[in-house]
Design a protein around this motif. Structure first.
Motif, short mmCIF file in Angstrom:
data_model
loop_
_atom_site.label_atom_id
_atom_site.label_comp_id
_atom_site.label_asym_id
_atom_site.label_seq_id
_atom_site.Cartn_x
_atom_site.Cartn_y
_atom_site.Cartn_z
N THR A 150 54.37 1.44 20.88
CA THR A 150 55.37 0.44 21.21
C THR A 150 54.82 -0.94 20.88
O THR A 150 53.72 -1.30 21.32
CB THR A 150 55.75 0.48 22.70
OG1 THR A 150 56.34 1.75 23.00
CG2 THR A 150 56.75 -0.62 23.04
N HIS B 35 62.13 3.40 15.49
CA HIS B 35 63.24 2.61 16.02
C HIS B 35 62.84 1.14 16.10
O HIS B 35 61.82 0.80 16.71
CB HIS B 35 63.65 3.11 17.41
CG HIS B 35 64.14 4.52 17.42
ND1 HIS B 35 64.40 5.22 18.57
CD2 HIS B 35 64.46 5.38 16.40
CE1 HIS B 35 64.81 6.44 18.27
NE2 HIS B 35 64.86 6.56 16.95
N THR C 202 58.26 2.40 18.18
CA THR C 202 59.29 1.47 18.63
C THR C 202 58.79 0.05 18.42
O THR C 202 57.71 -0.31 18.89
CB THR C 202 59.63 1.68 20.11
OG1 THR C 202 60.14 3.01 20.29
CG2 THR C 202 60.66 0.68 20.58
N HIS D 55 61.48 9.33 14.07
CA HIS D 55 61.71 8.55 15.29
C HIS D 55 61.05 7.17 15.20
O HIS D 55 60.22 6.79 16.02
CB HIS D 55 61.21 9.30 16.52
CG HIS D 55 61.59 10.74 16.56
ND1 HIS D 55 62.89 11.16 16.35
CD2 HIS D 55 60.85 11.86 16.75
CE1 HIS D 55 62.92 12.49 16.42
NE2 HIS D 55 61.71 12.94 16.65
N ASN E 154 57.40 8.55 16.47
CA ASN E 154 57.64 7.84 17.73
C ASN E 154 57.06 6.42 17.73
O ASN E 154 56.10 6.11 18.43
CB ASN E 154 57.08 8.63 18.93
CG ASN E 154 57.63 10.03 19.00
OD1 ASN E 154 58.79 10.27 18.68
ND2 ASN E 154 56.78 10.97 19.39
N GLU F 108 60.25 -3.91 18.90
CA GLU F 108 61.37 -4.65 19.49
C GLU F 108 60.97 -6.09 19.78
O GLU F 108 59.79 -6.40 19.97
CB GLU F 108 61.83 -3.96 20.78
CG GLU F 108 60.74 -3.85 21.82
CD GLU F 108 61.08 -2.95 22.99
OE1 GLU F 108 62.11 -2.25 22.92
OE2 GLU F 108 60.32 -2.94 23.98
#
Length: 669
Positions: A258, A325, A296, A323, A294, A298
């Motif tokens: 992340t 994102h 992410t 995955h 996986n 943001e």
């Protein structure tokens, strides 16, 4: 609690007075990061009054660009000093208009949240680096908490090598300046002390708040087969004179990562996914890699001087990925040009030998500023599936080239996503790829404004197209440093200097529409240039100049349908001049393509003018050479890719019907 401002001393070894920054009246030098890049970190809550003074009194003569554009900041200029206000935790890039390549001079201002950790040199079980300069490589051990205090500068590398449960905190800085050959690519090598941050089979890692600067030709942050990684409020900046091989973050297998509230300035791909990378030998390239899954990203800002924002795969690589994102990201610069294929916001290039399953890539709420292309997805072997672009906005101009789908590619959707940033643009689909599904935006965020010629201090009415509801909020950024709220609003512009203080008269007006609250809310952005008349509006001029030797000449009489401010954008890779009724602009410095790609990068030339309805003289001179811009839609002709926007005209290719009295000349050399 009242607003707070915490400033940290800049050590003499990295201090520079090329820019002098004042925060709420307290002045400081900046840190010289790399090449022409400078930065200042500080902690703040609430508003901060900022002034920046360049050591060259004429530094800002050509204008000022402060990004991200969504903040709507236009400074006040007094000679060498510009002034404006920052609000809360934010990250700014300050430069001169168009100056965003490797040879740019850029100032980065990073306002961090106030540090409430309470960590000091006396805190037990913490490896503490206090303000000042440290020369050492940091080798993390399992369970470590490593703290770089504000004002700390560590010359070295952070190695998180086959360890778990490591936390790296603080707002200090690591500067990596390694032994790599600046004229060749060895920066990919995966080993300790070869990157600003390197991870190998690491797990449960948190990196929060620090700044990572890479001066040598090396990948900045490299992670191999590492998982459960959290990267928060990191600032990563790479710059080297040869403008290559300084990726922002590379995944060589692994994932479960992340990234939030980060800032990345790369000199190559900002984010790159590979299964492995063991060198350029073909046998090594063809060795299958590990899965990357996986990821992410943001609430982040991404910038690069060359190459792509996101790159997946390579022509000989085989691995699987899934995955990925990304949401709420400001892409303030992508690379211009191409390396065999055009650079893009998202590139997945595995032609001819690459293979593997790449699926579930989702991009949402992405704001594109200086961008070259939306995507280039090219993999002839199985297979690329389920790639979704939702709510992708062109903030102030078109892409330079069209997006590409080629090979075993299907399940691509564009929902409220711009393809190239102008009406009528196309997507190139080839090699058996399925055409994308295109859906309209749920929120248009389009607006209209008072027609006619607009002068400084004249009231202008702006009205949003989306209907007003109880849950819908409309926020306007007028490009002059002010903002307002409401479905319909009146505003006057103070001068004709324009948003960039470049004397163009062009103000970048943004509309941000939010419908709903929290995680269920939807939003939309749009931009239009509003051109303020500088003096008497231009009317038709008589006569056309003679054609110079060595140029392709495009002479037309252009019919302007209504009084008002118009902006013309010419997309070309050739040295060019464009004029409207004698008011001329010249093409920017040429940017060669790389990896053997022919010719130069396509770049925009922009001219704004207040025009009366009727006929006007348009002249475009292009030096002969390889033109990498597209041919305008419609029958093939000598017509350049010229866009216009103005009263009642959204950005689009000027139709052939708007031209008359065709006079074309092409001198022989």
């Amino acid at each position: 609690m009242p607003p707070q401002l915490v400033m940290y001393p800049v050590p003499d070894e990295v201090s520079c007075s090329h820019f002098r920054v004042s925060l709420n009246g307290r002045s400081t030098n900046v840190l010289h990061a790399a090449t022409g890049y400078y930065l200042l970190n500080f902690d703040a809550s609430g508003a901060v009054k900022v002034s920046v003074t360049a050591d060259d009194p004429h530094f800002w003569d050509g204008g000022v660009e402060i990004q991200p554009m969504r903040l709507g900041i236009r400074p006040v200029r007094h000679g060498a000093t510009i002034s404006f206000t920052m609000t809360g935790s934010s990250k700014l890039t300050i430069t001169r208009p168009g100056d965003h390549f490797a040879d740019a001079e850029i100032l980065f201002l990073f306002a961090n949240p106030i540090d409430h950790s309470g960590i000091t040199s006396a805190t037990p079980h913490v490896r503490y680096y206090g303000p000042g300069v440290h020369h050492e490589d940091i080798d993390a051990s399992a369970g470590d908490t490593i703290y770089l205090a504000g004002g700390a500068v560590v010359f070295g590398s952070l190695n998180i090598w086959q360890v778990d449960d490591v936390r790296v905190l603080g707002t200090g800085t690591i500067i990596y300046d390694g032994p790599q050959d600046p004229h060749s690519d060895t920066g990919w090598i995966h080993k300790k002390n070869w990157h600003c941050i390197v991870m190998d089979e690491a797990h449960n890692i948190e990196v929060d708040g620090i700044t990572c600067i890479t001066r040598s030709r090396s990948w900045q942050i490299q992670m191999k087969d590492s998982r459960h990684i959290g990267i928060f409020n990191i600032k990563a900046i790479g710059g080297n004179p040869n403008d290559a091989n300084q990726d922002g973050i590379d995944w060589l297998g692994g994932g479960d990562t992340t990234i939030s509230h980060g800032f990345f300035r790369a000199s190559d791909d900002v984010f790159a996914l590979q299964g492995n990378w063991d060198g350029y030998d073909l046998a090594l390239m063809r060795h299958p890699g590990n899965d990357v899954t996986n990821i992410t990203i943001e609430d982040t800002i991404a910038s690069t001087s060359i190459s792509n924002t996101i790159r997946v795969a390579w022509p000989q690589k085989t691995f699987n990925s899934a995955h990925f994102h990304m949401s709420n990201v400001d892409v303030i610069h992508t690379g211009y040009g191409g390396c065999k294929v055009p650079f893009a916001f998202f590139e997945l290039w595995a032609d001819p030998e690459g293979a593997g399953s790449h699926t579930d890539y989702r991009f949402r709420d992405i704001r594109l500023e200086d961008w070259y292309s939306l995507f280039n997805i090219d993999q002839p072997n199985p297979g690329v599936r389920d790639v979704a672009f939702k709510d992708i906005w062109a903030m102030d101009g078109p892409a330079m080239v069209a997006p590409i789908l080629k090979g075993d590619v299907s399940g691509v959707t564009l929902s409220g996503a711009t393809g190239q940033g102008f009406d009528g643009a196309t997507i190139d689909v080839a090699g058996g790829a399925s055409r994308p599904v295109i859906e309209s935006a749920s929120i248009k965020a389009h607006f209209i404004y008072t027609a006619g010629l607009i002068r400084p201090k004249q009231l202008v009415t702006f009205t949003a197209d989306d209907s007003a509801t109880e849950t819908r909020h409309f926020e306007w950024f007028f490009g002059d440093g002010t903002r307002g709220k409401g479905h319909t609003i009146r505003h006057s512009f103070p001068d004709a200097e324009g948003t960039l203080l470049d004397g163009s008269g062009r103000f970048r007006v943004l509309l941000h529409v939010i419908d709903g609250h929290g995680s269920q809310s939807q939003q939309g952005w749009s931009s239009q240039p509003v051109v303020i008349a500088q003096a008497r509006p231009l009317s038709a001029s008589g006569g056309l100049a003679a054609s110079p030797d060595g140029a392709e000449i495009f002479d037309r009489i252009l019919h302007v349908p209504a009084d008002g401010g118009y902006t013309f954008t010419l997309l070309t890779s050739l040295e060019s001049t464009m004029s409207i009724d004698g008011r001329a602009v010249h093409s920017p410095k040429a940017r060669p393509q790389v990896c053997g790609s022919e010719g130069d990068s396509v770049q925009p030339m922009r001219l704004s003018a207040a025009l009366t309805a009727g006929d006007h003289s348009l002249r475009i001179e292009r030096k002969r050479g390889i033109e990498n811009a597209q041919t305008p839609p419609g029958p093939i002709s000598d017509q350049p890719l010229l866009l216009w926007e103005g009263p009642g005209i959204d950005r689009q290719v000027i139709p052939a019907s708007a031209y008359s009295k065709v006079l074309v000349s092409s001198n022989q050399e």
